[in-house]
Enzyme design. Structure first.
Site, PDB file in Angstrom:
ATOM      1  CD  GLU A   1       2.007   3.074   9.209  1.00 18.59           C
ATOM      2  OE1 GLU A   1       0.788   3.082   9.125  1.00 18.59           O
ATOM      3  OE2 GLU A   1       2.760   2.837   8.235  1.00 18.59           O
TER       4      GLU A   1
ATOM      5  CD  GLU B   1      -1.645   1.764   2.879  1.00 17.97           C
ATOM      6  OE1 GLU B   1      -1.254   2.939   3.051  1.00 17.97           O
ATOM      7  OE2 GLU B   1      -1.963   1.006   3.817  1.00 17.97           O
TER       8      GLU B   1
END
Lengths: 436, 439
Positions: free
Chosen positions: A141, A69
């Protein structure tokens, strides 16, 4: 292009399946300027073992769907965000357990943005260098979520509930697992799961459906995709009982947090059956633990919970779970109280009036959310691959009965399918006694 | 496009945005008063106390059940801080009446419920019931303490606290834990009374309400009756928030840059920078400052995202935001703790680059497109419409959206460079892991 009229909801859908297998849904909202589009592949973090045709099964590193992604936003011309920015669109993407969605929202140049969306998701561009570069970003992240008590307690719970199923693994993987990702593996996953026949496109907001469908149709007609891969997703056999009944993590937080969850043994549903089970379980949880429930208020009175206390239920064809919990002064007491309450509810059944109030509330909340193109696009897409039509929600809620609720209550909240996940304050470094 | 229609009646102001676009109808009442050290905590407690019970629905559960009966009406209260004002709010939202049988008059009933929540709390004698006060004090203590658990928000708060040091702006939205112990039901009742009798009241209605004028008159009637019953009427003679005038931005200050470091057992460091710009949404230079902030860190094409994240792989998020009321510009990132120096220097380089005129034509164009899109999107989001209008009202400059968009469009690179000279670094904040110290 077929037209579907949901007159009671004052919503209208247009749909078409293109020659290459892509399914398109358009939901025009008269008077809106905003256009919100999602391009979704039926591929998420749980699809880590799969077989294509008669090839040998492949196991790919954890976190690769999410990594993919991130990397889709690279193109030979640079960053795809710039293409959207040129047309004044805000773009984003997200990966869940079972799907990956690319989206934009804009108020002008909707057709141009639609082209950008279709083109960038259908033109992968991975290099050794740009794959390597992403590892630092995704590493941060992962670190960010490592400090997040909600996330930590949630994955602690899934790891406890599930012994084998990959839903127990963080969507982003780990710093170690993403280190193994290279461009060849990314291309392989891309070729397997990003064929138009495994995807759907949704667009909601202020646009002309016929013109938008023409843009999409002609964009797709210019591209050639090979035959649709025959994908077999391989999920391990999951026993019905939970694995680790209790997991505890320590974090830099001011107070303990506790989630109590149940693995759903009744999986394998799709379509209206899945929707009905989801709605029914949601109403039960809301009646027992929601803002109008006697329990919620008693526990607040006793200082056991605070207003962050919540419930959740998620169901897909291959897994399902419910959970309740939040911040608590005393995790063990909360667990005992929740189990007592469920045993009592199973014995006595739900109060009829509360059950109907809960249904009515769920209907009202659903209809209220239809003002948001973002909600419609995201929810419709996530239901689509489960064979569910989002707009059946009200009818399904209307059809639920108290008897069904009581049967479901007794069937779902089974002690041996239960796990709990606790996050405790790490050190005696509680915040100083001053306001923030 | 038709915007809000405004009706003023003394210190009550009703803003109605009538449109058939939305299925949900929204009603939002905001009581505005100046932030002050001695009232910040009891005032912050009020909206939560309101939800403990009203005269018709005497318990928290009775209020929630009533809302559920109104087809799941959303009824909530909240406390907000806008510039140096404290804003106590009640909100009700209901779904479209046409979707359900037996839902006629739903919006009126929801409005009445919201009005009752904020004006007719259940009382014992002249005080909030002891049981409710105790319950809310306990919850509020946790509410304040649990801010600590969200490290991204916590770091931002700590950074801004340092920027606003010694100013009313810096008073915490939720008040102080140390004040809670001394609060009594009588005292809270008198703070409540004072709020109802002196605050500026802004009521917002958005949705398919037919005639805007009539909707506004209905709200006025409802609020007058509510205030009347609360024992004050709308013509309190005390100083009102309006007498405070508009919210002014935070002025520049002399002296050194402040550095604040917190140590906690965290996995990721949070590096935040707070800047003063002295420019708020009522200034002619505001559109240029918006563009400037956009170029710096408002979007994925912005300098911070490109240089901190994409080029150096230092962070997952790296962005900046501008507070339209205070003029404070804040940068936030989450980084590996050892990369502090490198990240700090890249962030400061980006600000300097703008000040030195290193702005490409595409950066400028993309940022303007992006801002335009953000504002136009707000048109389809009722709560954003209310927020934008309210910020303008507080700043004493409620620009029409069209006007703002025109001004953004007209901003040149030179304008951006000119206003960027106002960006003054005030505080560098770093949340890091605990440094082990020898025994």
């Amino acid at each position: 292009m077929r037209e579907l009229d949901y007159s009671r909801l004052r919503e209208r859908l247009y749909t078409e399946q293109l020659d290459n297998g892509l399914t398109v849904f358009l939901a025009p909202k008269p008077g809106y300027q905003q256009v919100f589009a999602t391009f979704t592949t039926h591929y998420g973090s749980i699809d880590s073992v799969f077989r294509v045709g008669d090839e040998a099964p492949a196991a790919v590193p954890d976190g690769i769907a999410h990594f993919l992604e991130h990397k889709m936003f690279e193109s030979p011309q640079g960053d795809v965000f710039n293409e959207f920015a040129k047309n004044g669109a805000a773009a984003n993407a997200f990966t869940t357990f079972d799907q990956t969605t690319y989206l934009f929202s804009c108020t002008e140049n909707a057709k141009e943005n639609m082209q950008v969306l279709l083109d960038f998701v259908q033109e992968p561009y991975f290099t050794d260098e740009n794959v390597e570069k992403e590892k630092g970003i995704i590493g941060q992240e992962i670190r960010m979520y490592d400090d997040n008590p909600e996330w930590r307690s949630f994955f602690g719970l899934l790891r406890g509930l599930y012994q084998q199923h990959p839903v127990r693994i963080d969507i982003a993987g780990t710093v170690e697992s993403i280190a193994k990702i290279d461009k060849e593996t990314l291309y392989r996953c891309y070729r397997t799961f990003y064929h138009p026949s495994n995807m759907m496109l949704f667009c909601a907001g202020g646009f002309d459906p016929k013109e938008m469908m023409d843009v999409i149709r002609s964009n797709q007609a210019k591209k050639s995709f090979g035959p649709a891969p025959d994908i077999e997703r391989i999920y391990p056999e999951e026993p019905s009982e939970a694995g680790e009944r209790k997991s505890v993590a320590a974090l830099s937080v001011s107070q303990p947090r506790c989630l109590i969850g149940w693995k759903d043994a009744n999986t394998g549903l799709t379509g209206q059956d899945l929707l009905a089970q989801e709605m029914l379980t949601g109403v039960i949880l809301d009646v027992l633990f929601g803002r109008s429930s006697p329990l919620y208020h008693r526990w607040i009175d006793e200082g056991l919970i605070d207003q962050q206390f919540t419930w959740e239920y998620e169901l897909t064809p291959s897994y399902g779970y419910s959970l309740v919990g939040g911040n608590t002064a005393d995790p063990d007491r909360l667990i005992a109280e929740v189990n007592d309450a469920l045993a009592r509810a199973a014995a006595e059944g739900l109060p009829e009036e509360a059950f109907h109030r809960g249904r009515k509330k769920a209907m009202g909340r659903f209809v209220g959310s239809l003002d948001s193109p973002n909600f419609i696009a995201r929810s419709f897409s996530s239901y689509y691959f489960k064979g569910v039509d989002l707009f059946d929600t009200v009818e399904v809620l209307e059809s639920l009965t108290l008897q069904q609720a009581n049967e479901r209550l007794r069937a779902h909240f089974i002690p041996r399918q239960q796990a709990v996940s606790i996050v405790l304050p790490k050190a005696v470094d509680a915040p100083a006694e001053k306001g923030r | 496009m038709a915007g809000f229609q405004r009706v003023d009646d003394g210190r009550i102001h009703v803003h109605v945005y009538a449109t058939p676009r939305f299925k949900t109808r929204h009603f939002n009442v905001k009581f505005v008063q100046p932030l002050a050290r001695d009232t910040v905590t009891p005032t912050a407690l009020l909206p939560y106390l309101w939800m403990e019970g009203t005269q018709s629905y005497p318990t928290a559960r009775a209020i929630m059940e009533r809302a559920d009966d109104l087809f799941g009406a959303t009824v909530r209260t909240s406390i907000g801080k806008r510039g140096d004002r404290h804003v106590v709010e009640a909100y009700a939202g209901v779904p479209d009446e046409q979707a359900f049988r037996g839902a006629t008059g739903l919006f009126q009933q929801a409005q009445a419920l919201a009005a009752e929540v904020c004006s007719q709390p259940v009382l014992e004698g002249n005080a909030f019931p002891q049981r409710h006060v105790q319950r809310e004090i306990t919850l509020h203590k946790r509410r304040i303490e649990s801010l600590f658990d969200d490290k991204i928000a916590w770091s931002m708060d700590r950074c801004l606290e340092a920027v606003y040091q010694g100013e009313r702006f810096g008073l915490p939205r939720l008040g102080y834990v140390e004040d809670l112990g001394q609060l009594s039901g009588e005292q809270l009742r008198s703070v409540h009374h004072h709020l109802l009798n002196t605050a500026d009241i802004h009521a917002y209605v958005v949705g398919n309400v037919g005639d805007a004028d009539r909707a506004a008159q209905d709200v006025l009637t409802l609020l007058h009756a509510a205030l009347e019953r609360a024992g004050g009427g709308a013509s309190g003679t005390d100083r009102t928030a309006a007498a405070e005038g508009p919210v002014n931005p935070l002025a520049h200050r002399s002296g050194d840059v402040r550095t604040v470091v917190d140590e906690q057992p965290v996995n990721q460091g949070k590096l935040n920078l707070g800047f003063r710009t002295g420019i708020s949404c009522r200034d002619d230079d505001y559109p240029a400052m918006l563009v400037c902030n956009g170029i710096l860190g408002g979007f994925p094409h912005s300098k911070l995202f490109v240089n901190v994240r994409e080029k150096a792989s230092l962070a997952y998020y790296a962005s900046s935001r501008l507070d339209g009321l205070t003029g404070v510009l804040a940068v936030q990132t989450g980084i590996e703790i050892n990369n502090y120096e490198q990240a700090l220097s890249i962030i400061q380089e980006q600000v300097r680059a703008i000040q030195n005129g290193e702005i490409s034509a595409t950066e400028l164009a993309y940022t303007k497109h992006g801002l335009r899109n953000q504002y136009l999107q707000a048109n389809d989001q009722p709560m954003s419409l209310i927020d934008l209008n309210f910020a303008g009202v507080l700043a004493g400059q409620a620009r029409e959206l069209e006007e703002l968009l025109k001004r953004i469009e007209a901003v040149t690179a030179d304008d951006v460079v000119r206003v960027s000279s106002n960006i003054q670094l005030d505080t560098v904040y770093f949340l890091r892991n605990e440094v082990s110290r020898g025994a």
